[in-house]
Design an enzyme around this catalytic site. Structure first.
Site, PDB file in Angstrom:
ATOM      1  N   THR A 133      42.495  49.943  15.018  1.00 49.58           N
ATOM      2  CA  THR A 133      41.806  48.655  14.912  1.00 49.58           C
ATOM      3  C   THR A 133      42.757  47.661  14.252  1.00 49.58           C
ATOM      4  OG1 THR A 133      39.702  49.815  14.658  1.00 49.58           O
ATOM      5  CG2 THR A 133      39.751  47.491  14.047  1.00 49.58           C
ATOM      6  N   LYS A 219      36.545  46.079  19.165  1.00 50.10           N
ATOM      7  CA  LYS A 219      36.169  46.978  18.070  1.00 50.10           C
ATOM      8  C   LYS A 219      35.696  46.209  16.846  1.00 50.10           C
ATOM      9  CE  LYS A 219      35.680  50.699  15.606  1.00 50.10           C
ATOM     10  NZ  LYS A 219      36.773  51.602  15.263  1.00 50.10           N
ATOM     11  N   CYS A 275      35.797  52.223   8.182  1.00 54.48           N
ATOM     12  CA  CYS A 275      35.855  51.256   9.283  1.00 54.48           C
ATOM     13  C   CYS A 275      35.127  49.956   8.971  1.00 54.48           C
ATOM     14  CB  CYS A 275      35.285  51.882  10.555  1.00 54.48           C
ATOM     15  SG  CYS A 275      36.316  53.189  11.246  1.00 54.48           S
TER      16      CYS A 275
END
Length: 465
Positions: A133, A219, A275
């Site tokens: 990412t 993402k 994340c």
């Protein structure tokens, strides 16, 4: 895109650079799908573990798949970049992009190094595929970098294929994803990616083919949306606490609206992990750099709401023990940021335990899988070897990660171990009425102190309706 398609390797050999959570899972699963795979990592200990069939983190189902993949002869791991460069037709870059110390920006050190080290060794047409990412614009920048470094020059292409793994369900999400996203600059790169994912595409998996910038945004946009939905229901929990309303009933009513749905509408302690928190921060930072910071400014409040759930949990525990946490024995059930994981990065459970410790509480932490990681990250906390040991003589018990072990616990048996039967269900995972019938005082974030019986819409453990 080019009108003449260079030769495509129909059954490419794959390398996977970075064998952490994403990379190890990807390498194993691609070998299971029938590809020859070489995993690369600079960590010699991790490579030895993987080659011997040991997964260096907790992920249900992955150890069995690793054994199967190694047994097939299609998978091995190395620390040698020269070996990887010569081996692969398609190279997947799966290294981390942690938050930069002292900044919200993503640290691109590992991504830049992986692309550069491979590029300077590759001598023929190959595809470098980023799965990490990253801030939008990274793929275009790396294309220039690798072509300037590689003897292959313009024959070396960069594509982006973002990952959407859920910890605890990573094997399923890799082998049977709900979509594939290919960010490419040529028909050849698209065709080569299609060859690298042929078994998954043959199942009917939707494929979105885009430019590089869009694939990079998918993402972070997805994570930002999910984080917003979680923080929305937790913002409603704040309102419910001020009005005497019940956020669980509110969430149930909202989930029945087909436009909203129930996924990620579970009130509680908020999100964590490696994340969502760092991705939304990096996204806002990059938007500021691009001059469109106002468009993502709301994500700062999303982050702020999430952090307030942790301090609110401490407030409730303070109330439960009579207004002063100094010397109070608090059992903290859970350390991982979610069940079925040993990941403690930005874990709400451990943040709450630390805040309690800072106020002078005597904290005992227990988690079924995350204890080694928790001890390394928070060595100042005290830890127990079982839930029973954690709650022994506790003045209050806090459910902070909703492991099935804690859901299945017997309220009467736990009650026999504690000093005071006081419970904070910070994850809305327990039957409050059952605990109250066993003599417990029960609190839950966003619910009144005495709530009416609740029948929630049935959900599977991963949050799907």
């Amino acid at each position: 895109m080019s009108m003449e398609l260079p030769p495509v390797v129909e059954h490419p050999r794959l390398t996977v650079v970075g064998t952490g959570y994403l990379g190890a899972t990807h390498a194993v699963c691609m070998a299971i799908l029938g590809y020859e795979v070489l995993g690369l990592d600079v960590d010699e200990k991790k490579v030895r573990q993987l080659n011997s069939g040991v997964v260096p983190f907790f992920e249900p189902g992955l150890p069995e798949k690793l054994q199967e993949a190694l047994g097939s002869g299609r998978l091995r791991f190395t620390t040698d970049y020269d070996d990887a460069a010569a081996f692969g037709d398609v190279h997947f870059i799966c290294v981390g992009t942690p938050q930069t110390s002292g900044s919200a920006a993503a640290d691109m050190t590992y991504v830049d190094s992986a692309f550069s080290e491979l590029a300077r060794r590759i001598t023929s047409r190959s595809l470098l595929v980023g799965k990490s990412t990253v801030p939008t614009g990274t793929a275009a920048r790396l294309t220039e970098t690798v072509r300037s470094l590689s003897p292959a020059g313009a024959a070396l292409e960069v594509a982006w294929n973002p990952e959407f793994l859920r910890e605890g369900f990573a094997v399923k999400d890799t082998l049977h994803p709900d979509r594939l996203v290919f960010g490419v600059e040529s028909d050849w790169a698209q065709a080569q990616l299609e060859a690298a994912f042929a078994p998954i595409i043959a199942e009917g998996t939707p494929v979105v083919v885009s430019d590089l910038a869009t694939s990079e945004l998918v993402k972070v946009a997805a994570n930002s949306f999910l984080a917003t939905k979680i923080s929305f229901i937790n913002a409603m929990a704040e309102v419910c606490e001020a009005t005497g309303a019940d956020v669980s009933l509110l969430a149930q009513a909202l989930s029945l609206d087909s436009r909203i749905g129930g996924r990620f509408l579970n009130p509680g302690l908020g999100f964590g992990g490696g994340c969502l928190p760092k991705d939304i921060r990096a996204f806002t930072h990059r938007a500021d750099e691009l001059g469109v910071g106002q468009a993502t400014a709301f994500l700062r409040e999303v982050d702020g709401i999430n952090d307030r759930r942790r301090t609110r949990a401490v407030d409730v525990l303070r109330e439960l023990v009579g207004g002063d946490l100094r010397g109070a024995r608090i059992a903290c059930l859970g350390a991982a940021f979610k069940p079925n994981s040993d990941d403690v990065r930005d874990a709400p459970a451990l943040h709450v335990a630390q805040l309690l410790h800072d106020e002078g509480a005597r904290v005992a932490v227990y988690d079924p899988e995350a204890m080694p990681n928790a001890r390394r990250k928070y060595p100042e906390l005290s830890y127990a070897d079982s839930a029973e040991e954690a709650v022994e003589r506790a003045d209050a018990v806090a459910l902070l990660t909703e492991w099935q072990e804690f859901r299945d616990a017997d309220p009467a048996a736990l009650g026999a171990l504690v000093t005071h039967r006081r419970l904070l269900d910070a994850r809305h995972a327990l039957d409050a009425d059952t605990y109250r019938a066993a003599g417990w005082e029960v609190r839950a974030l966003g619910r009144p102190k005495q709530s009416r019986p609740l029948t929630l819409v049935s959900r599977t453990p991963d949050g799907r309706d």
